[in-house]
Enzyme design. Sequence first.
Site, PDB file in Angstrom:
ATOM      1  N   ARG A  43       0.855  -1.194   0.000  1.00  0.00           N
ATOM      2  CA  ARG A  43       0.000   0.000   0.000  1.00  0.00           C
ATOM      3  C   ARG A  43       0.889   1.241   0.000  1.00  0.00           C
ATOM      4  NH1 ARG A  43      -1.427   1.669   4.565  1.00  0.00           N
ATOM      5  NH2 ARG A  43      -2.212  -0.302   5.366  1.00  0.00           N
ATOM      6  N   TYR A  55     -17.022  16.048 -15.442  1.00  0.00           N
ATOM      7  CA  TYR A  55     -17.321  14.623 -15.399  1.00  0.00           C
ATOM      8  C   TYR A  55     -18.353  14.350 -14.298  1.00  0.00           C
ATOM      9  CZ  TYR A  55     -16.588   9.638 -14.793  1.00  0.00           C
ATOM     10  OH  TYR A  55     -16.772   8.284 -14.683  1.00  0.00           O
ATOM     11  N   ASP A  83      -7.920  18.579 -14.357  1.00  0.00           N
ATOM     12  CA  ASP A  83      -8.206  17.215 -14.817  1.00  0.00           C
ATOM     13  C   ASP A  83      -7.809  17.166 -16.294  1.00  0.00           C
ATOM     14  OD1 ASP A  83      -9.387  14.915 -15.870  1.00  0.00           O
ATOM     15  OD2 ASP A  83     -11.146  15.029 -14.574  1.00  0.00           O
ATOM     16  N   LYS A 130      -8.552   6.153 -19.252  1.00  0.00           N
ATOM     17  CA  LYS A 130      -8.935   6.630 -20.577  1.00  0.00           C
ATOM     18  C   LYS A 130      -7.712   6.612 -21.508  1.00  0.00           C
ATOM     19  CE  LYS A 130     -12.681   7.218 -18.202  1.00  0.00           C
ATOM     20  NZ  LYS A 130     -13.044   8.459 -17.532  1.00  0.00           N
TER      21      LYS A 130
HETATM   22  C1  LIG Z   1     -13.511   8.886 -16.266  1.00  0.00           C
HETATM   23  C2  LIG Z   1     -13.196  10.237 -15.792  1.00  0.00           C
HETATM   24  C3  LIG Z   1     -12.953  10.491 -14.434  1.00  0.00           C
HETATM   25  C4  LIG Z   1     -13.061   9.412 -13.377  1.00  0.00           C
HETATM   26  O1  LIG Z   1     -12.086   8.446 -13.510  1.00  0.00           O
HETATM   27  P1  LIG Z   1     -12.263   6.884 -13.136  1.00  0.00           P
HETATM   28  O2  LIG Z   1     -10.992   6.283 -13.554  1.00  0.00           O
HETATM   29  O3  LIG Z   1     -13.460   6.389 -13.883  1.00  0.00           O
HETATM   30  O4  LIG Z   1     -12.507   6.843 -11.652  1.00  0.00           O
HETATM   31  C5  LIG Z   1     -12.617  11.778 -14.070  1.00  0.00           C
HETATM   32  N1  LIG Z   1     -12.531  12.786 -14.990  1.00  0.00           N
HETATM   33  C6  LIG Z   1     -12.784  12.570 -16.294  1.00  0.00           C
HETATM   34  C7  LIG Z   1     -12.669  13.709 -17.251  1.00  0.00           C
HETATM   35  C8  LIG Z   1     -13.115  11.298 -16.740  1.00  0.00           C
HETATM   36  O5  LIG Z   1     -13.375  11.109 -18.040  1.00  0.00           O
END
Ligand SMILES: *Cc1c(COP(=O)(O)O)cnc(C)c1O
Length: 384
Positions: free
Chosen positions: A51, A103, A175, A200
């Site tokens: 961890r 998101y 983000d 992604k």
């Molecule tokens: C998918 C996504 C998230 C969340 O991420 P996870 O890996 O699904 O927890 C946050 N911000 C954006 C822009 C996303 O597309």
Amino acid sequence: MSEKKLKFNSKTIHGGQQPDKAYGAVMPPIYQTSTYAQTTPGGHQGYEYSRSANPTRTALENSLASIENGKYGLAFASGLAAIDAVIKLLNPGDEVVSTNDLYGGSYRLFKQVFEKFGIKFQFIGMQNAAKIEDYITNKTRLIWVETPTNPMMNVIDIKLVSAMAKKHKILLAVDNTFATPYLQIPLDLGADIVMHSATKYLGGHSDVVVGALVVNDKDLADKLYFIQNASGAVCGPMDSFLTLRGIKTLHVRMQRHCENGRAIAEYLANHPKIEKVYWPGFEDHPNHDIAKSQMSDFGGMISFIPKGSSYENAIKIVEKLQVFTLAESLGGVESLAGHPASMTHASIPKEEREKSGVVDSLIRLSVGIEDADDLIDDLNQAIG
Ligand SMILES: *Cc1c(COP(=O)(O)O)cnc(C)c1O
């Protein structure tokens, strides 16, 4: 050659990477272990419990830091776990100013998990950066920016927001999931924290759920590392390996995502049955100039509204697609289509959703790296 001098297309492959110490393995082994032998209490080689740290995760964290031009990378069990760690820097009574069309899961985390611990969130359009100042109080600690925004593809001027954040001594987190460091480097534009859903584009093959944070400031890195270890939502060794493998082709994938994205955006814009296409590469996109100055290309995320469309018609189109898969998520090699109002953004109340343009007939595409002709043929038969 010093790694700092490497260009982006080399950093994706070599950034922060060294052959494994045990046998010289070129790819870091998947250290599928929870614990590490000690010679005497505290006598270990930097790893004592997975961890706290794991060598495969360290390799990924070093790669993340390198591609985002940062000093410290942290890998989490999901993008939301990474966001969760950032908000845990705050205290009850603190305030956050966030982009409004963000998101859906981020919105849900802010409103339904953290608000009850006394943290206040405001959701505003940030295309006009000067407007943000109206929402900053002496309790504001963090500005949360997503750009391009999801799913409306608004582009926010990171440099301008960062100047405002610095003036008021507020942290700025970006983000960077949609753009990836191939298109924009938020830390270079003045952000303090860059966050990814590596699920992604970074992973890129729709086979992991992983999150990431990258920062430059040592004190901030220490605080985030403390939260990562104390809360425990870490990225596992197998997922670290897969994400690292994904990052090694990020630049070539992104190049094709951008080419295909342009072809599809132009096709849709010229289609008589399409009302509106949202893609920052169009010259008449309201934030095209900012996009051009802070991004190196425009990406493969596109939203559109069919003409005279209803909820039912949008559903019919996404159901008919065959090369595009109807699915949540984005950024993989395969093309995906989604219906934000009923899928990714269903957790945002309808009035909130529509205020930022996420109407019931909006369709979002994550354009993959297939042959663009096949993608266009598919859209053609579905739109009819
Ligand atoms: C998918 C996504 C998230 C969340 O991420 P996870 O890996 O699904 O927890 C946050 N911000 C954006 C822009 C996303 O597309």
